[in-house]
Design a protein around this motif. Structure first.
Motif, mmCIF file in Angstrom:
data_model
loop_
_atom_site.group_PDB
_atom_site.id
_atom_site.type_symbol
_atom_site.label_atom_id
_atom_site.label_comp_id
_atom_site.label_asym_id
_atom_site.label_seq_id
_atom_site.Cartn_x
_atom_site.Cartn_y
_atom_site.Cartn_z
ATOM 1 N N ASP A 35 1.083 -0.984 -0.148
ATOM 2 C CA ASP A 35 0.061 -0.167 -0.697
ATOM 3 C C ASP A 35 1.064 1.304 0.108
ATOM 4 O O ASP A 35 2.010 1.425 0.854
ATOM 5 C CB ASP A 35 -1.088 0.020 1.073
ATOM 6 C CG ASP A 35 -2.522 0.954 1.170
ATOM 7 O OD1 ASP A 35 -1.424 2.584 1.073
ATOM 8 O OD2 ASP A 35 -2.746 0.164 1.511
ATOM 9 N N HIS A 80 -0.132 6.959 5.514
ATOM 10 C CA HIS A 80 0.025 6.071 6.268
ATOM 11 C C HIS A 80 -1.049 6.433 7.742
ATOM 12 O O HIS A 80 -1.599 5.027 7.528
ATOM 13 C CB HIS A 80 1.285 6.195 7.966
ATOM 14 C CG HIS A 80 1.345 5.107 9.181
ATOM 15 N ND1 HIS A 80 1.031 3.650 8.867
ATOM 16 C CD2 HIS A 80 0.856 4.746 10.324
ATOM 17 C CE1 HIS A 80 0.965 3.453 9.458
ATOM 18 N NE2 HIS A 80 1.151 3.449 10.098
ATOM 19 N N ASP A 81 -1.629 7.584 7.521
ATOM 20 C CA ASP A 81 -2.499 7.267 7.938
ATOM 21 C C ASP A 81 -3.692 7.239 7.484
ATOM 22 O O ASP A 81 -5.154 6.693 7.718
ATOM 23 C CB ASP A 81 -2.758 9.186 8.333
ATOM 24 C CG ASP A 81 -2.927 10.340 7.509
ATOM 25 O OD1 ASP A 81 -2.934 10.115 6.352
ATOM 26 O OD2 ASP A 81 -2.888 11.532 7.557
ATOM 27 N N TYR A 132 -3.703 4.363 5.559
ATOM 28 C CA TYR A 132 -3.978 3.031 5.670
ATOM 29 C C TYR A 132 -4.399 2.262 6.855
ATOM 30 O O TYR A 132 -4.896 1.698 6.647
ATOM 31 C CB TYR A 132 -1.891 2.637 5.351
ATOM 32 C CG TYR A 132 -2.063 1.231 5.936
ATOM 33 C CD1 TYR A 132 -1.945 0.609 4.782
ATOM 34 C CD2 TYR A 132 -1.569 1.160 7.224
ATOM 35 C CE1 TYR A 132 -1.394 -1.385 5.458
ATOM 36 C CE2 TYR A 132 -0.615 -0.471 7.271
ATOM 37 C CZ TYR A 132 -0.581 -0.989 6.908
ATOM 38 O OH TYR A 132 -0.174 -2.359 6.820
ATOM 39 N N THR A 133 -4.034 3.457 7.914
ATOM 40 C CA THR A 133 -4.625 2.700 8.934
ATOM 41 C C THR A 133 -6.267 3.119 9.271
ATOM 42 O O THR A 133 -6.947 2.424 10.302
ATOM 43 C CB THR A 133 -3.795 3.920 10.106
ATOM 44 O OG1 THR A 133 -4.192 4.803 10.275
ATOM 45 C CG2 THR A 133 -2.526 3.225 9.643
ATOM 46 N N HIS A 169 -7.110 -1.013 5.095
ATOM 47 C CA HIS A 169 -6.336 -1.084 3.937
ATOM 48 C C HIS A 169 -6.671 -2.545 3.557
ATOM 49 O O HIS A 169 -7.361 -3.703 4.009
ATOM 50 C CB HIS A 169 -4.256 -0.879 4.483
ATOM 51 C CG HIS A 169 -4.414 -1.879 5.214
ATOM 52 N ND1 HIS A 169 -4.303 -1.586 6.965
ATOM 53 C CD2 HIS A 169 -4.398 -3.330 5.755
ATOM 54 C CE1 HIS A 169 -4.249 -2.256 7.511
ATOM 55 N NE2 HIS A 169 -3.875 -3.575 6.815
ATOM 56 N N ASN A 203 2.717 -1.685 4.099
ATOM 57 C CA ASN A 203 2.485 0.394 4.251
ATOM 58 C C ASN A 203 4.107 0.405 4.096
ATOM 59 O O ASN A 203 4.916 0.574 4.668
ATOM 60 C CB ASN A 203 2.279 1.457 5.243
ATOM 61 C CG ASN A 203 1.701 2.310 4.759
ATOM 62 O OD1 ASN A 203 1.786 3.062 5.549
ATOM 63 N ND2 ASN A 203 1.182 2.149 3.468
ATOM 64 N N VAL A 210 5.139 4.480 2.124
ATOM 65 C CA VAL A 210 4.325 5.513 1.277
ATOM 66 C C VAL A 210 5.754 5.951 0.345
ATOM 67 O O VAL A 210 6.609 6.485 0.154
ATOM 68 C CB VAL A 210 4.697 6.671 2.635
ATOM 69 C CG1 VAL A 210 3.695 7.884 1.883
ATOM 70 C CG2 VAL A 210 3.883 5.979 3.802
ATOM 71 N N ASP A 249 7.314 9.210 0.443
ATOM 72 C CA ASP A 249 8.689 9.510 1.480
ATOM 73 C C ASP A 249 9.977 9.271 0.422
ATOM 74 O O ASP A 249 10.906 9.164 1.119
ATOM 75 C CB ASP A 249 8.966 8.956 2.277
ATOM 76 C CG ASP A 249 7.622 8.928 2.866
ATOM 77 O OD1 ASP A 249 6.790 9.660 3.703
ATOM 78 O OD2 ASP A 249 7.596 8.294 4.174
ATOM 79 N N GLU A 301 -2.593 -0.193 12.626
ATOM 80 C CA GLU A 301 -1.416 -0.658 12.245
ATOM 81 C C GLU A 301 -0.866 -1.093 11.468
ATOM 82 O O GLU A 301 0.631 -1.853 11.046
ATOM 83 C CB GLU A 301 -0.214 -0.278 13.536
ATOM 84 C CG GLU A 301 -0.556 1.081 13.737
ATOM 85 C CD GLU A 301 -0.027 2.618 13.181
ATOM 86 O OE1 GLU A 301 0.933 1.804 12.764
ATOM 87 O OE2 GLU A 301 -0.209 3.516 13.519
#
Length: 306
Positions: free
Chosen positions: A191, A195-196, A198-199, A211, A217, A219, A222, A297
């Motif tokens: 994914d 991250h926010d 994904y969660t 997800h 995950n 990103v 990044d 998470e």
């Protein structure tokens, strides 16, 4: 001399310059300025806000790419499934692209938008040695060059594409079968969203948050510099994907097909050989209410962890 001055000014603006990745397709503004008058060169701009092609301006001679209309299937649900070969070929011809054209793609979104166009060109067999990506996009160009607000129209091209390379694609049924159901150890689901999302803490572009069960995950953004709009170096990219083993089949998704295309480019550059993009991504899965999701998470929780 110009390149040295550019280097010093970038250091002054952003601090010590990081080591950038150096795939052959990444070019800088000096390269583009040197080649912009080449007869076979076509520059393509994919802006996050497409109206800025005219209001803010574009690189002189650049053709506008409207990222949703031109890079998705306008009759599908969701819209950002991949366009058909014939539809995409027609779009390229409208942009004046021929089989022998050299393409330079750029955006104002850390190459995430240009990466979708890059992937589609690879998917349909355009000669990828003829495709470049302007590292740094509009930030790189405007450091020493002007933008234009004049619209660009080119004579129609005659490019001929190939059938889609199905080894670059995954459908939701592949994801459901290989990852959710059978948990094939040779398949990894990645994914590429923030991250926010994904969660499930943030829900955007879909009804459901979270997800796909089993997804990890990473990103993709990044792996880029938010200020300079450039890729980070190979050491940083390798560290970003350190938990993703090579030699596996990777299914990658995001919301609309941009961040996952950037991940595809990054992973292929790092030597991952079997990377496939989920056609439709979270815009499909997260809006299909019967498909399972996981919040939090961990890749798996509750019944899916059993």
């Amino acid at each position: 001399m110009i390149q040295s001055l550019r280097f010093l000014l970038l250091i002054a603006a952003f601090g010590a310059a990081p080591a950038y990745a150096a795939p052959a397709y990444l070019v800088d503004a000096d390269w583009l300025a040197e080649h912009i008058e080449d007869g076979d060169l076509v520059v393509l701009e994919v802006r996050y806000h497409p109206h800025r092609y005219l209001t803010v301006g574009h690189i002189p001679g650049a053709v506008q790419v409207q990222r949703f209309k031109d890079l998705g299937d306008n009759t599908a649900n969701p819209l950002m499934r991949f366009p058909s070969k014939d539809a995409f070929q027609g779009t390229l011809r409208r942009w004046g692209i021929n089989d022998g054209s050299t393409l330079v793609l750029y955006d104002d979104a850390r190459t995430a938008l240009a990466s979708r166009l890059y992937f589609l060109l690879a998917l349909y067999g355009f000669p990828m040695e003829q495709v470049k990506v302007l590292n740094g996009g509009t930030v790189e160009w405007t450091a020493f060059n002007e933008l234009s607000q004049e619209p660009v129209a080119r004579a129609p091209g005659d490019v001929t594409l190939k059938e889609a390379d199905t080894d670059l694609l995954a459908e939701w049924t592949d994801v459901y079968d290989d990852v959710v159901s059978r948990r094939d150890p040779d398949v990894i689901l990645l994914d590429a969203r923030p991250h926010d999302m994904y969660t499930g803490a943030v829900i955007r572009h879909s009804i459901a948050g979270g997800h796909i069960p089993g997804a990890v995950n990473v990103v993709s953004l990044d792996g880029t510099d938010a200020q300079a709009q450039t890729w980070l170096g190979d050491e940083a990219l390798t560290a970003l994907y350190r938990e993703i083993p090579k030699g596996k089949t990777l299914y990658v998704y995001c919301h609309d097909g941009f961040r996952m295309s950037l991940a595809w480019m990054q992973l292929r550059h790092l030597g991952y050989t079997d990377v496939r993009l989920y056609n439709g991504g979270w815009s499909h899965w997260g809006n299909t209410l019967t498909l399972p999701i996981v919040e939090g998470e961990k890749p798996l929780d509750g019944d899916f962890a059993l």
